[in-house]
Design an enzyme around this catalytic site. Structure first.
Site, PDB file in Angstrom:
ATOM      1  N   ARG A 163      29.935  44.194  43.864  1.00 19.63           N
ATOM      2  CA  ARG A 163      28.824  45.030  43.415  1.00 19.63           C
ATOM      3  C   ARG A 163      27.990  44.354  42.333  1.00 19.63           C
ATOM      4  NH1 ARG A 163      30.634  50.830  41.466  1.00 19.63           N
ATOM      5  NH2 ARG A 163      31.385  50.787  43.605  1.00 19.63           N
ATOM      6  N   ILE A 164      28.636  43.737  41.357  1.00 25.05           N
ATOM      7  CA  ILE A 164      27.904  43.108  40.257  1.00 25.05           C
ATOM      8  C   ILE A 164      27.110  41.905  40.760  1.00 25.05           C
ATOM      9  CG2 ILE A 164      28.161  41.822  38.102  1.00 25.05           C
ATOM     10  CD1 ILE A 164      30.538  43.652  37.450  1.00 25.05           C
ATOM     11  N   ASP A 184      33.199  33.581  48.422  1.00 24.88           N
ATOM     12  CA  ASP A 184      33.947  34.831  48.302  1.00 24.88           C
ATOM     13  C   ASP A 184      34.802  34.985  49.546  1.00 24.88           C
ATOM     14  OD1 ASP A 184      34.901  37.468  48.278  1.00 24.88           O
ATOM     15  OD2 ASP A 184      33.146  38.207  47.218  1.00 24.88           O
ATOM     16  N   ALA A 244      32.261  37.220  33.795  1.00 23.88           N
ATOM     17  CA  ALA A 244      33.402  37.773  34.517  1.00 23.88           C
ATOM     18  C   ALA A 244      34.688  37.631  33.709  1.00 23.88           C
ATOM     19  CB  ALA A 244      33.532  37.094  35.880  1.00 23.88           C
ATOM     20  N   ARG A 245      35.322  36.458  33.784  1.00 26.28           N
ATOM     21  CA  ARG A 245      36.574  36.194  33.078  1.00 26.28           C
ATOM     22  C   ARG A 245      36.519  34.795  32.478  1.00 26.28           C
ATOM     23  NH1 ARG A 245      37.207  40.734  32.727  1.00 26.28           N
ATOM     24  NH2 ARG A 245      38.912  42.078  33.397  1.00 26.28           N
ATOM     25  N   ASP A 269      29.664  35.073  28.234  1.00 24.36           N
ATOM     26  CA  ASP A 269      30.035  36.339  27.592  1.00 24.36           C
ATOM     27  C   ASP A 269      31.540  36.440  27.430  1.00 24.36           C
ATOM     28  OD1 ASP A 269      29.357  39.044  26.610  1.00 24.36           O
ATOM     29  OD2 ASP A 269      30.410  39.729  28.412  1.00 24.36           O
ATOM     30  N   GLU A 274      40.181  35.111  23.639  1.00 24.89           N
ATOM     31  CA  GLU A 274      39.289  36.090  23.022  1.00 24.89           C
ATOM     32  C   GLU A 274      40.016  36.864  21.934  1.00 24.89           C
ATOM     33  OE1 GLU A 274      37.624  38.474  26.154  1.00 24.89           O
ATOM     34  OE2 GLU A 274      36.341  36.837  26.838  1.00 24.89           O
ATOM     35  N   HIS A 293      31.787  39.387  24.968  1.00 28.24           N
ATOM     36  CA  HIS A 293      32.363  40.196  26.039  1.00 28.24           C
ATOM     37  C   HIS A 293      31.757  41.602  26.044  1.00 28.24           C
ATOM     38  CE1 HIS A 293      36.194  40.457  28.700  1.00 28.24           C
ATOM     39  NE2 HIS A 293      35.232  41.217  29.191  1.00 28.24           N
TER      40      HIS A 293
END
Length: 329
Positions: A163-164, A184, A244-245, A269, A274, A293
């Site tokens: 979706r993102i 993907d 994302a990660r 981000d 973290e 984040h």
């Protein structure tokens, strides 16, 4: 429907960092006689374990949860993750102990994350941060010292096409990016054709794109998706984006690639660790734009995620099946 057996008050522990208020959770759960406690454990493992010892249900954002934590909470019947990612939660351990785990995948943050991804890209590609700094110091008309590339006509690469990523695709299309390569494993040829994208291997993607953006879950073993070997195969001048990660990118290799000029810049981000260390070498790079984040965040997304998470907690505490049960048995 499973019976939820308990004696005494029902306790829900929200593991900090969380949110400014838990009014949304209280509105949903207080009628059940639930006591909501915010646990500010400040990174101390023993404080965390003691704080969840009498919890019937835990709600959390990004705290890692392993078998030892489950064992420290013998009354625990459920865990609700504020958000989508589950890579920090031992789902097998929860299943073995009959602890239902639910997440909140549909709180609308695709809007915020897509907007943030594009904002990071524009800041990097148009050199907003370095131009701002230079102008404040008296520089003027020095744009050609930092060559800028046109966005229209560039090839976009997306790792993940959920979706993102689809929302990101839509935003980049408005800027004239019309060739989109996707890696993907869950996207088939029919779906790719319908979306107007091209399915490729990760190796082919990194060699062909000028913009590379990550929108997939991280690996369970936290090994980077974009390794030093793949970074060496990137097309010169690429811009890398990660909302994302942090585990997706080998940060040391990225730092070297930006310093060498192979990578034109990056917008991050998320980080491997973290919060990141203040002496992280990435922070010395001029063509890196970072945030904390917060790509998912808006006042609206926070309100929605808390309401949906509270509804999942309610279902678990009343013996029902959560809508987004991620470790079924």
């Amino acid at each position: 429907m499973e019976a939820f057996e308990r004696t005494g008050p029902v306790k829900v522990v929200v593991v900090e960092p969380g949110y400014a208020s838990y009014a949304a959770e209280s509105e949903v759960l207080t009628p059940l006689g639930v006591q909501i406690t915010a646990l500010d454990w400040q990174g101390d493992r023993q404080t965390l374990l003691r704080g969840v010892a009498d919890a019937d249900l835990i709600m959390l954002r990004d705290t890692a949860v392993d078998a030892a934590l489950f064992d420290a909470a013998p009354r625990l019947r459920g865990l609700v993750r504020y958000g989508v990612g589950l890579d920090k939660i031992d789902l097998d351990a929860a299943r073995e102990r009959r602890i239902k785990v639910a997440n909140v995948p549909d709180y609308g943050a695709d809007i915020e994350v897509a907007d943030h991804t594009l904002a990071l890209f524009l800041a990097v590609r148009r050199r907003i941060v370095t131009r701002d700094s230079a102008v404040r110091k008296g520089a003027w008309e020095v744009g050609q010292t930092e060559p800028l590339q046109r966005i229209a006509g560039a090839t976009l690469g997306l790792v993940g096409y959920g979706r993102i990523a689809r929302a990101v695709h839509k935003r980049f299309a408005a800027f004239g990016v019309d060739r989109v390569l996707v890696h993907d494993p869950f996207l088939d040829e029919q779906g790719a054709a319908a979306a107007g994208v091209i399915r490729v291997t990760l190796e082919d993607l990194v060699e062909a794109v000028e913009i590379l953006s990550f929108h997939a879950p991280g690996r369970s073993d936290l090994r980077p998706t974009l390794t030093a070997e793949l970074i060496a195969r990137l097309r010169p001048g690429v811009v890398i984006l990660n909302t994302a990660r942090g585990s997706h990118i080998d940060e040391a290799a990225l730092s070297s690639a930006i310093l060498s000029g192979r990578v034109a810049g990056a917008g991050l981000d998320v980080f491997q660790r973290e919060p990141p260390d203040r002496d992280n070498p990435l922070f010395d790079l001029p063509h890196l734009v970072v945030s904390d984040h917060t790509a998912w965040y808006s006042e609206q997304s926070v309100q929605q995620i808390q309401q949906l998470a509270a509804a999942e907690a309610y279902r678990i505490l009343t013996g029902r099946i959560p809508l987004n049960w991620v470790n079924p048995w």
